[in-house]
Design a protein around this motif. Structure first.
Motif, PDB file in Angstrom:
ATOM      1  N   ARG A   1      52.289  -6.865  19.304  1.00 24.37           N
ATOM      2  CA  ARG A   1      52.007  -5.427  19.271  1.00 24.37           C
ATOM      3  C   ARG A   1      50.529  -5.135  19.048  1.00 24.37           C
ATOM      4  O   ARG A   1      50.036  -4.092  19.460  1.00 24.37           O
ATOM      5  CB  ARG A   1      52.828  -4.761  18.163  1.00 24.37           C
ATOM      6  CG  ARG A   1      54.339  -4.899  18.341  1.00 24.37           C
ATOM      7  CD  ARG A   1      55.086  -4.403  17.129  1.00 24.37           C
ATOM      8  NE  ARG A   1      54.860  -2.988  16.893  1.00 24.37           N
ATOM      9  CZ  ARG A   1      55.131  -2.380  15.739  1.00 24.37           C
ATOM     10  NH1 ARG A   1      55.608  -3.077  14.710  1.00 24.37           N
ATOM     11  NH2 ARG A   1      54.914  -1.086  15.600  1.00 24.37           N
TER      12      ARG A   1
ATOM     13  N   THR B   1      51.136   1.839  15.988  1.00 26.96           N
ATOM     14  CA  THR B   1      51.821   2.981  16.603  1.00 26.96           C
ATOM     15  C   THR B   1      50.851   3.922  17.311  1.00 26.96           C
ATOM     16  O   THR B   1      51.291   4.860  17.968  1.00 26.96           O
ATOM     17  CB  THR B   1      52.617   3.773  15.556  1.00 26.96           C
ATOM     18  OG1 THR B   1      51.726   4.279  14.560  1.00 26.96           O
ATOM     19  CG2 THR B   1      53.671   2.904  14.904  1.00 26.96           C
TER      20      THR B   1
ATOM     21  N   GLU C   1      50.609  -0.941  10.413  1.00 24.60           N
ATOM     22  CA  GLU C   1      51.728  -0.208  11.036  1.00 24.60           C
ATOM     23  C   GLU C   1      51.221   1.048  11.727  1.00 24.60           C
ATOM     24  O   GLU C   1      51.626   1.364  12.858  1.00 24.60           O
ATOM     25  CB  GLU C   1      52.788   0.146   9.987  1.00 24.60           C
ATOM     26  CG  GLU C   1      53.526  -1.043   9.397  1.00 24.60           C
ATOM     27  CD  GLU C   1      54.537  -1.670  10.350  1.00 24.60           C
ATOM     28  OE1 GLU C   1      54.694  -1.175  11.482  1.00 24.60           O
ATOM     29  OE2 GLU C   1      55.168  -2.663   9.950  1.00 24.60           O
TER      30      GLU C   1
END
Length: 244
Positions: A172, A140, A136
């Motif tokens: 992502r 980001t 995560e």
């Protein structure tokens, strides 16, 4: 689905061999026997000169764990700058805290210095106490991919975790299975995990061209100084074929 094959090398000799055999990207290392360490400045420059595929330099100043001192981090930041100045396409980074969580301060600093370059997070993820939390964080902060065995010794033993990682990050960040990858298991790893790139060394040895040899004197822990590690083009070609 097209699968990109990244080949890790530890000599300039191996670079044209790997790219001719079908590599889509190079991880530039020294000392593959210790898991890969940072290449020299001269090696980086020459690799950028001869490559016609992307080259990413691993930034790892020593063998062993991924708990780096402040002095280690300063070395790594300087090496990232050198890789950028050499004209390489990206860097391969990673750092952990003593509790096994990602060293966010160090990794942020490395990402900042690498601005404009591609970024892979290496197998420090496999020693991470909170790998999905780390993913995560990396998503980001603009990291392109993570090289991982799925927390196992070999990627084909970590397929279930790799599958979970791909499911979490899809679209992502790319999960790139690596460790123990061969023509025999590459297709299964890709098919079962859903990954779209894979990492291997495909290395072998060639005999030294030295005509004079003193076999009594050896450098390091190897049995002989007259067996030179190089990429085996047949392993790369067979992996390409297996994935078609």
């Amino acid at each position: 689905m097209s699968v990109l094959i990244e080949v890790c090398i530890d000599s300039l000799e191996s670079l044209p061999i790997a790219q001719t055999a079908g590599a889509g990207r190079i991880e530039l290392c020294s000392s593959l026997a210790t898991g890969g360490l940072t290449a020299s400045a001269g090696y980086m420059k020459q690799a950028a000169r001869v490559a016609n595929i992307p080259v990413y330099a691993i930034i790892r100043p020593r063998e062993g764990d991924f708990l780096f001192s402040s002095a280690d981090i300063e070395i790594m930041l300087e090496d990232i700058h050198i890789a950028k100045q050499a004209g390489l396409n990206g860097v391969v980074i990673g750092a952990l805290r003593a509790d096994g969580k990602i060293d966010d301060v160090a990794v942020k600093a490395m990402i900042k210095v690498a601005s404009g370059m591609g970024i892979t997070f290496h197998r420090a993820i496999d020693h991470c106490s909170a790998p999905f939390e780390a993913l995560e964080f990396l998503m980001t902060h603009g990291v392109e991919r993570v090289l991982t065995s799925g927390l196992a010794k070999r990627a084909d033993e970590g397929i279930n975790t790799l599958k979970d990682m791909v499911r979490l990050t899809q679209g992502r960040l790319s999960i790139m299975p690596g460790a123990g990858v061969s023509p025999d298991n590459a297709k299964r790893i890709i098919t079962e995990t859903g990954a779209n790139e894979i990492h291997l060394s495909g290395k072998t040895t060639r005999p030294s061209l030295m005509s004079y040899r003193n076999e009594k004197a050896t450098m390091g822990s190897g049995e002989s100084d007259f067996a030179i590690t190089v990429t085996n083009p047949e392993i790369i070609k067979q992996t390409v074929l297996a994935l078609q």
